[in-house]
Design a protein around this motif. Structure first.
Motif, PDB file in Angstrom:
ATOM      1  N   MET A  83      76.243 102.597  15.600  1.00 43.04           N
ATOM      2  CA  MET A  83      76.561 103.999  15.741  1.00 43.04           C
ATOM      3  C   MET A  83      76.285 104.690  14.412  1.00 43.04           C
ATOM      4  O   MET A  83      76.762 104.246  13.375  1.00 43.04           O
ATOM      5  CB  MET A  83      78.041 104.143  16.140  1.00 43.04           C
ATOM      6  CG  MET A  83      78.488 105.576  16.306  1.00 43.04           C
ATOM      7  SD  MET A  83      80.243 105.725  16.749  1.00 43.04           S
ATOM      8  CE  MET A  83      80.174 105.271  18.454  1.00 43.04           C
ATOM      9  N   PRO A  84      75.505 105.768  14.401  1.00 48.69           N
ATOM     10  CA  PRO A  84      75.195 106.450  13.147  1.00 48.69           C
ATOM     11  C   PRO A  84      76.460 106.873  12.419  1.00 48.69           C
ATOM     12  O   PRO A  84      77.395 107.377  13.021  1.00 48.69           O
ATOM     13  CB  PRO A  84      74.378 107.659  13.582  1.00 48.69           C
ATOM     14  CG  PRO A  84      73.818 107.289  14.910  1.00 48.69           C
ATOM     15  CD  PRO A  84      74.849 106.381  15.538  1.00 48.69           C
ATOM     16  N   THR A 129      75.511  89.435  11.049  1.00 49.03           N
ATOM     17  CA  THR A 129      74.312  90.014  11.644  1.00 49.03           C
ATOM     18  C   THR A 129      73.069  89.538  10.907  1.00 49.03           C
ATOM     19  O   THR A 129      72.094  89.116  11.530  1.00 49.03           O
ATOM     20  CB  THR A 129      74.383  91.551  11.644  1.00 49.03           C
ATOM     21  OG1 THR A 129      75.440  91.964  12.509  1.00 49.03           O
ATOM     22  CG2 THR A 129      73.083  92.176  12.109  1.00 49.03           C
ATOM     23  N   ASP A 130      73.099  89.587   9.587  1.00 47.90           N
ATOM     24  CA  ASP A 130      71.947  89.143   8.801  1.00 47.90           C
ATOM     25  C   ASP A 130      71.610  87.683   9.083  1.00 47.90           C
ATOM     26  O   ASP A 130      70.439  87.325   9.195  1.00 47.90           O
ATOM     27  CB  ASP A 130      72.195  89.357   7.314  1.00 47.90           C
ATOM     28  CG  ASP A 130      72.232  90.830   6.923  1.00 47.90           C
ATOM     29  OD1 ASP A 130      71.768  91.676   7.714  1.00 47.90           O
ATOM     30  OD2 ASP A 130      72.744  91.127   5.835  1.00 47.90           O
ATOM     31  N   VAL A 173      65.273  85.614  14.531  1.00 48.48           N
ATOM     32  CA  VAL A 173      64.179  86.432  15.072  1.00 48.48           C
ATOM     33  C   VAL A 173      63.050  86.458  14.052  1.00 48.48           C
ATOM     34  O   VAL A 173      63.243  86.867  12.914  1.00 48.48           O
ATOM     35  CB  VAL A 173      64.666  87.865  15.393  1.00 48.48           C
ATOM     36  CG1 VAL A 173      63.509  88.725  15.886  1.00 48.48           C
ATOM     37  CG2 VAL A 173      65.792  87.831  16.416  1.00 48.48           C
ATOM     38  N   VAL A 174      61.880  86.008  14.481  1.00 45.57           N
ATOM     39  CA  VAL A 174      60.724  85.934  13.593  1.00 45.57           C
ATOM     40  C   VAL A 174      59.513  86.553  14.288  1.00 45.57           C
ATOM     41  O   VAL A 174      59.519  86.800  15.486  1.00 45.57           O
ATOM     42  CB  VAL A 174      60.419  84.469  13.193  1.00 45.57           C
ATOM     43  CG1 VAL A 174      61.557  83.883  12.377  1.00 45.57           C
ATOM     44  CG2 VAL A 174      60.130  83.618  14.412  1.00 45.57           C
ATOM     45  N   SER A 175      58.493  86.792  13.494  1.00 45.26           N
ATOM     46  CA  SER A 175      57.237  87.308  14.023  1.00 45.26           C
ATOM     47  C   SER A 175      56.096  86.576  13.329  1.00 45.26           C
ATOM     48  O   SER A 175      56.094  86.442  12.109  1.00 45.26           O
ATOM     49  CB  SER A 175      57.155  88.811  13.761  1.00 45.26           C
ATOM     50  OG  SER A 175      55.973  89.330  14.298  1.00 45.26           O
ATOM     51  N   ALA A 210      69.284  96.477  18.394  1.00 42.83           N
ATOM     52  CA  ALA A 210      70.149  97.535  17.870  1.00 42.83           C
ATOM     53  C   ALA A 210      69.661  98.012  16.511  1.00 42.83           C
ATOM     54  O   ALA A 210      69.619  99.222  16.240  1.00 42.83           O
ATOM     55  CB  ALA A 210      71.589  97.036  17.771  1.00 42.83           C
ATOM     56  N   ARG A 211      69.269  97.085  15.663  1.00 42.42           N
ATOM     57  CA  ARG A 211      68.793  97.458  14.334  1.00 42.42           C
ATOM     58  C   ARG A 211      67.508  98.288  14.436  1.00 42.42           C
ATOM     59  O   ARG A 211      67.357  99.294  13.757  1.00 42.42           O
ATOM     60  CB  ARG A 211      68.563  96.224  13.472  1.00 42.42           C
ATOM     61  CG  ARG A 211      68.150  96.604  12.061  1.00 42.42           C
ATOM     62  CD  ARG A 211      68.261  95.473  11.103  1.00 42.42           C
ATOM     63  NE  ARG A 211      69.663  95.260  10.744  1.00 42.42           N
ATOM     64  CZ  ARG A 211      70.061  94.336   9.881  1.00 42.42           C
ATOM     65  NH1 ARG A 211      69.184  93.545   9.308  1.00 42.42           N
ATOM     66  NH2 ARG A 211      71.327  94.197   9.589  1.00 42.42           N
ATOM     67  N   ILE A 212      66.602  97.884  15.292  1.00 43.88           N
ATOM     68  CA  ILE A 212      65.348  98.623  15.472  1.00 43.88           C
ATOM     69  C   ILE A 212      65.638 100.015  16.028  1.00 43.88           C
ATOM     70  O   ILE A 212      65.098 101.018  15.534  1.00 43.88           O
ATOM     71  CB  ILE A 212      64.388  97.858  16.410  1.00 43.88           C
ATOM     72  CG1 ILE A 212      63.925  96.556  15.765  1.00 43.88           C
ATOM     73  CG2 ILE A 212      63.199  98.729  16.800  1.00 43.88           C
ATOM     74  CD1 ILE A 212      63.182  96.718  14.455  1.00 43.88           C
TER      75      ILE A 212
END
Length: 86
Positions: A1-2, A14-15, A21-23, A76-78
């Motif tokens: 939430m902002p 979270t970190d 999650v990788v790319s 959520a972060r994106i």
């Protein structure tokens, strides 16, 4: 939430989850995915739109609760970085 503040402990959790999650351009055309699997974050989220976590875990036994949570927190972060559509 902002504008909301996340505790340092929650941010650390979270970190840590997001390291799952990788790319890699050689895997799934570079789409973000769960490390060590060919399970795209987007696919995980699409599944969750019509399945429970338990159903998803049953259908994809290599997936873990932490993988699902990492996918949700990644999304959520994106989204928190995006501008609202008008």
């Amino acid at each position: 939430m902002p504008g909301s503040k996340i505790s340092a402990m929650a941010q650390t959790q979270t970190d840590e989850l997001l390291t799952r999650v990788v790319s890699d351009p050689q895997i799934l055309l570079g789409k973000p995915h769960i490390q060590g699997q060919r399970m795209a974050v987007a696919f995980t989220l699409e599944c969750l739109a019509g399945m429970t976590r338990d159903e998803l875990l049953r259908d994809y036994p290599a997936l873990t609760e932490d993988d699902i949570e990492a996918s949700l927190r990644y999304a959520a972060r994106i989204l928190n970085q995006e501008r609202a559509l008008r």
